[in-house]
Enzyme design. Structure first.
Site, PDB file in Angstrom:
ATOM      1  N   HIS A  15       0.837  -1.194   0.000  1.00  0.00           N
ATOM      2  CA  HIS A  15       0.000   0.000   0.000  1.00  0.00           C
ATOM      3  C   HIS A  15       0.874   1.246   0.000  1.00  0.00           C
ATOM      4  CE1 HIS A  15      -0.366   0.378   4.732  1.00  0.00           C
ATOM      5  NE2 HIS A  15       0.889   0.326   4.335  1.00  0.00           N
ATOM      6  N   CYS A  34       5.650   6.301   4.606  1.00  0.00           N
ATOM      7  CA  CYS A  34       4.533   5.507   4.051  1.00  0.00           C
ATOM      8  C   CYS A  34       3.901   6.194   2.849  1.00  0.00           C
ATOM      9  CB  CYS A  34       3.484   5.252   5.124  1.00  0.00           C
ATOM     10  SG  CYS A  34       4.141   4.309   6.493  1.00  0.00           S
ATOM     11  N   HIS A  40       4.962   0.234  -0.269  1.00  0.00           N
ATOM     12  CA  HIS A  40       5.745  -0.747   0.469  1.00  0.00           C
ATOM     13  C   HIS A  40       4.817  -1.885   0.880  1.00  0.00           C
ATOM     14  CE1 HIS A  40       3.966   1.952   3.455  1.00  0.00           C
ATOM     15  NE2 HIS A  40       3.883   0.872   4.217  1.00  0.00           N
ATOM     16  N   HIS A  42       3.502  -5.298   3.392  1.00  0.00           N
ATOM     17  CA  HIS A  42       3.373  -5.816   4.754  1.00  0.00           C
ATOM     18  C   HIS A  42       2.966  -7.276   4.688  1.00  0.00           C
ATOM     19  CE1 HIS A  42       3.652  -2.045   6.949  1.00  0.00           C
ATOM     20  NE2 HIS A  42       2.826  -1.497   6.084  1.00  0.00           N
ATOM     21  N   ASP A  80      -4.733 -10.728  -1.113  1.00  0.00           N
ATOM     22  CA  ASP A  80      -3.398 -11.316  -0.971  1.00  0.00           C
ATOM     23  C   ASP A  80      -2.541 -11.053  -2.214  1.00  0.00           C
ATOM     24  OD1 ASP A  80      -1.418 -12.735   0.399  1.00  0.00           O
ATOM     25  OD2 ASP A  80      -1.966 -14.623  -0.585  1.00  0.00           O
ATOM     26  N   HIS A  81      -1.325 -10.565  -1.975  1.00  0.00           N
ATOM     27  CA  HIS A  81      -0.395 -10.215  -3.065  1.00  0.00           C
ATOM     28  C   HIS A  81      -0.988  -9.195  -4.020  1.00  0.00           C
ATOM     29  CE1 HIS A  81       1.712 -13.609  -1.357  1.00  0.00           C
ATOM     30  NE2 HIS A  81       2.796 -13.141  -1.948  1.00  0.00           N
ATOM     31  N   GLU A 124      -0.047  -5.399  11.597  1.00  0.00           N
ATOM     32  CA  GLU A 124       0.683  -4.849  10.456  1.00  0.00           C
ATOM     33  C   GLU A 124       2.169  -5.148  10.576  1.00  0.00           C
ATOM     34  OE1 GLU A 124       0.161  -0.598   8.376  1.00  0.00           O
ATOM     35  OE2 GLU A 124       1.259  -0.541  10.270  1.00  0.00           O
TER      36      GLU A 124
END
Ligand code: NI
Length: 142
Positions: A15, A34, A40, A42, A80-81, A124
């Site tokens: 995100h 951020c 980046h 997580h 996801d991904h 996170e």
């Protein structure tokens, strides 16, 4: 009688925290690193807690295989991904983990409605996690 079941899932996504309503300088001031244009990632840990009476036949609050299937199919496929900024839920909302937590809560509440959804918790990093619930806090319920 009410019992609680919590299950943990893993989700990797990227995100960028950025709000179109702010100037570049304001975005940097509010979100710091951020707000980096390339985003980046997580490795989120998503914890879902449901509750209900223990079924006298199965001895369970809810069928874990069903919950796992739902989460994999609906939450996993969607997030996801993925780049969270590209998800429809975050067109108007900054994809902070607070907002991701609320989004997952809404999806589970509507899509897996035969058990009570108590809480969704999204970790996170090892140092911060977020929780969302529309239920009364557990301590007050007793
Ligand atoms: Ni982040």
């Amino acid at each position: 009688m009410k019992a609680y079941l919590s299950r943990r899932y893993r989700l990797s996504a990227s995100h960028r925290l950025h709000n179109e309503a702010y100037s570049s300088a304001e975005n940097r001031a509010v979100y710091g690193k951020c707000n980096n244009p390339h985003g980046h990632g997580h490795n989120y840990v998503v914890e879902i807690t449901v509750s209900g009476p223990v079924d006298p036949l199965t001895g369970m609050v809810c069928n874990l295989a069903e919950l796992d299937g739902f989460v994999r199919r609906v939450i996993g496929e969607r997030f996801d991904h993925k780049n969270l900024n590209q998800d429809s839920a975050f067109e108007q909302k900054v994809p902070t983990t607070e907002n991701l937590c609320i989004e997952i809560y809404k999806i589970v509440k509507i899509g897996f409605a035969h058990v009570m959804l108590e809480c969704v918790r999204v970790e996170e990093t090892s140092n911060n996690f977020f929780e969302y619930s529309e239920m009364a806090p557990r301590l007050l319920e007793r």
